[in-house]
Design a protein around this motif. Structure first.
Motif, mmCIF file in Angstrom:
data_model
loop_
_atom_site.group_PDB
_atom_site.id
_atom_site.type_symbol
_atom_site.label_atom_id
_atom_site.label_comp_id
_atom_site.label_asym_id
_atom_site.label_seq_id
_atom_site.Cartn_x
_atom_site.Cartn_y
_atom_site.Cartn_z
ATOM 1 N N THR A 11 0.866 -1.359 -0.169
ATOM 2 C CA THR A 11 0.153 -0.099 -0.036
ATOM 3 C C THR A 11 0.825 1.191 -0.134
ATOM 4 N N ARG A 53 2.381 0.526 -6.511
ATOM 5 C CA ARG A 53 1.269 -0.424 -5.857
ATOM 6 C C ARG A 53 0.572 -1.316 -6.933
ATOM 7 N N SER A 72 -4.165 0.361 -10.005
ATOM 8 C CA SER A 72 -3.258 1.055 -8.964
ATOM 9 C C SER A 72 -3.414 2.381 -8.751
ATOM 10 N N ASP A 98 -5.679 0.672 -2.800
ATOM 11 C CA ASP A 98 -4.150 0.613 -3.596
ATOM 12 C C ASP A 98 -4.500 -0.584 -4.867
#
Length: 291
Positions: A11, A53, A72, A98
């Protein structure tokens, strides 16, 4: 099937903003030995190494169509830095930011981005992943949502895709089995999950040419989690960090359990010590595979 790892981090990604830990420092400046190993893996380390991410790009070589797995928050950066075109469709595995918030990038980039997600109602949120996407992005006419039932294969971008329930409490989350019908190539993605998942799900993820398996931290980090570790192996090593992510040993055991021909560990955090964070089986952004 061509698979490009757009984002391989957790994350916060690696390097993490405003962090001077040894792992983040090494990501900025890998050094000659790691740079050479990365080049051997087909990655250009000239600007350092990154785990942004999580996101995966899958191209169907038979049809030329492409599929994005998870959107992402680093969408723009990923598509500017990796040699891939915009996807024809997307799948979202769960509603954590995320994996989802990159969908906002659909504005002005797409005429229509079909997004596929599970139709199973989550008792915590009161809505399915598909419904969560629709409610969050109801202002984007370019995003169309297509609910799908877990364990029931469907076709998107010429690929046969199955949403596979995994264990990522408290929210529902799904792994994926993606098969290219013409070649028979199979990609499995564990999704965000602890080590123990239902037998039916483990069977669905088994036998892949490539498995992308979540492993967020090293096993010793469990000492610092309020819930410790779980799903220990015969030597007492925890394969689950807390309740909802796998440790690195858990990810490696999971890849072995599902009999993957090859694997990469993904969704890895910067907390892994620098001397272990860049092992060859832990993915970095930009790795490509032809299945």
């Amino acid at each position: 099937m061509e698979v490009t790892l757009l984002g391989t981090g957790d994350t916060t990604g690696t390097p993490t903003v405003d962090c001077d830990c040894e792992t983040c420092e090494r990501a900025h400046d890998p050094g000659p030995e790691l740079r050479e190993r990365l080049r051997e893996r087909g990655v250009d380390p000239s600007e350092g190494v990154e785990r942004s991410r999580f996101s995966v790009y899958v191209r169907n070589e038979e049809t030329g169509e492409s599929l994005l797995v998870d959107a992402s928050p680093d969408f723009r950066h990923q598509f500017l830095t990796q040699d891939v075109g915009l996807p024809d469709a997307a799948i979202v595995t769960h509603v954590h930011f995320d994996h989802l918030d990159g969908l906002g990038n659909a504005y002005r980039l797409f005429d229509d981005l079909p997004v596929y997600a599970a139709d199973e109602t989550d008792p915590v949120t009161g809505e399915s992943v598909a419904e969560g996407i629709r409610s969050r992005y109801d202002y984007l006419d370019t995003v169309s949502v297509h609910p799908q039932t877990p364990h029931e294969p469907f076709t998107v971008a010429g690929l046969e895709v199955t949403l596979v329930p995994v264990e990522h409490p408290p929210l529902l989350c799904y792994g994926l089995r993606i098969e290219e019908p013409e070649s028979g190539a199979v990609l499995s993605i564990s999704g965000d999950t602890c080590y123990e998942i239902p037998d039916r799900s483990k069977a669905a993820l088994s036998g892949a040419d490539l498995a992308l398996v979540e492993g967020i931290v090293h096993e010793e980090a469990c000492e610092f989690h309020p819930k410790g570790g779980a799903h220990h192996d015969e030597d007492g090593v925890p394969r689950t960090f807390g309740t909802k992510h796998m440790t690195l040993p858990g990810a490696r055991d999971f890849a072995d359990d599902i009999d993957a021909e090859s694997y990469r560990i993904v969704h890895t955090a910067h907390y892994v010590p620098a001397d272990r964070a860049f092992a060859d089986d832990i993915a970095v952004d930009g790795e490509c595979f032809s299945l």
